[in-house]
Design a protein around this motif. Structure first.
Motif, PDB file in Angstrom:
ATOM      1  N   ARG A 181       8.573  -4.984   6.624  1.00  0.00           N
ATOM      2  CA  ARG A 181       8.486  -3.572   7.010  1.00  0.00           C
ATOM      3  C   ARG A 181       9.646  -3.229   7.930  1.00  0.00           C
ATOM      4  O   ARG A 181      10.271  -4.123   8.502  1.00  0.00           O
ATOM      5  N   ARG A 228      10.656  -3.312  -0.616  1.00  0.00           N
ATOM      6  CA  ARG A 228      10.314  -4.077   0.586  1.00  0.00           C
ATOM      7  C   ARG A 228       9.190  -5.062   0.353  1.00  0.00           C
ATOM      8  O   ARG A 228       8.855  -5.832   1.244  1.00  0.00           O
ATOM      9  N   GLN A 229       8.633  -5.038  -0.820  1.00  0.00           N
ATOM     10  CA  GLN A 229       7.704  -6.087  -1.215  1.00  0.00           C
ATOM     11  C   GLN A 229       7.797  -6.250  -2.718  1.00  0.00           C
ATOM     12  O   GLN A 229       8.127  -5.319  -3.433  1.00  0.00           O
ATOM     13  N   THR A 258       7.585  -9.776   1.450  1.00  0.00           N
ATOM     14  CA  THR A 258       7.190  -8.496   2.016  1.00  0.00           C
ATOM     15  C   THR A 258       7.812  -8.370   3.401  1.00  0.00           C
ATOM     16  O   THR A 258       7.982  -9.362   4.097  1.00  0.00           O
TER      17      THR A 258
END
Length: 141
Positions: A72, A96-97, A70
């Motif tokens: 951000r 993104r994850q 994960t």
């Protein structure tokens, strides 16, 4: 403490306590978790090779079952490309994850690296900060 682990050596069957040996695979399973270092990705023709993510030194001959990740970004960056790499094997990350078993059977003792690329284009951001990342490796001995 996890109830499953607490009762790993005991099994209750119809109200009777019966000794049950611990399976070897239970003792050899594990997880290592690594925070991903934050990094700034600038617009470029080539991917940025991130910092190596080192596993704990005690893994020996352990093999990977599953990898989860994960991270951000500080701004929307739909063009951002990411890869999770171990040695010469790199897996493109669509999100993104997520999680994958594409590393299954590979050494859990080998370092990982996240690579990022923000392709050159005429619109959008020219840099993005990647942060709040984590890599989780499930393995068996």
């Amino acid at each position: 403490m996890n109830l499953r682990r607490t009762l790993a050596s005991w099994r209750i069957v119809l109200g009777t306590v019966v000794a049950w040996p611990i399976a070897l695979t239970w003792a050899a399973q594990g997880t290592w978790v690594a925070p991903l270092p934050g990094q700034t990705v600038v617009m470029s023709e080539r991917p940025l090779a991130g910092v190596e993510i080192q596993p704990p030194p005690s893994l020996g001959e352990a093999r990977i079952d599953r990898v989860r990740w994960t991270f951000r970004t500080d701004a929307p960056a739909p063009a951002l490309k990411a890869w999770l790499c171990q040695q010469t094997f790199c897996l493109p990350l669509a999100r993104r994850q997520g999680e994958t078993q594409h590393f299954s059977g590979r050494s859990a003792a080998s370092p990982f690296r996240l690579r990022f690329q923000l392709p050159v284009n005429d619109h959008g951001v020219d840099r993005v900060r990647v942060s709040a990342g984590q890599l989780i490796i499930d393995y068996r001995g």
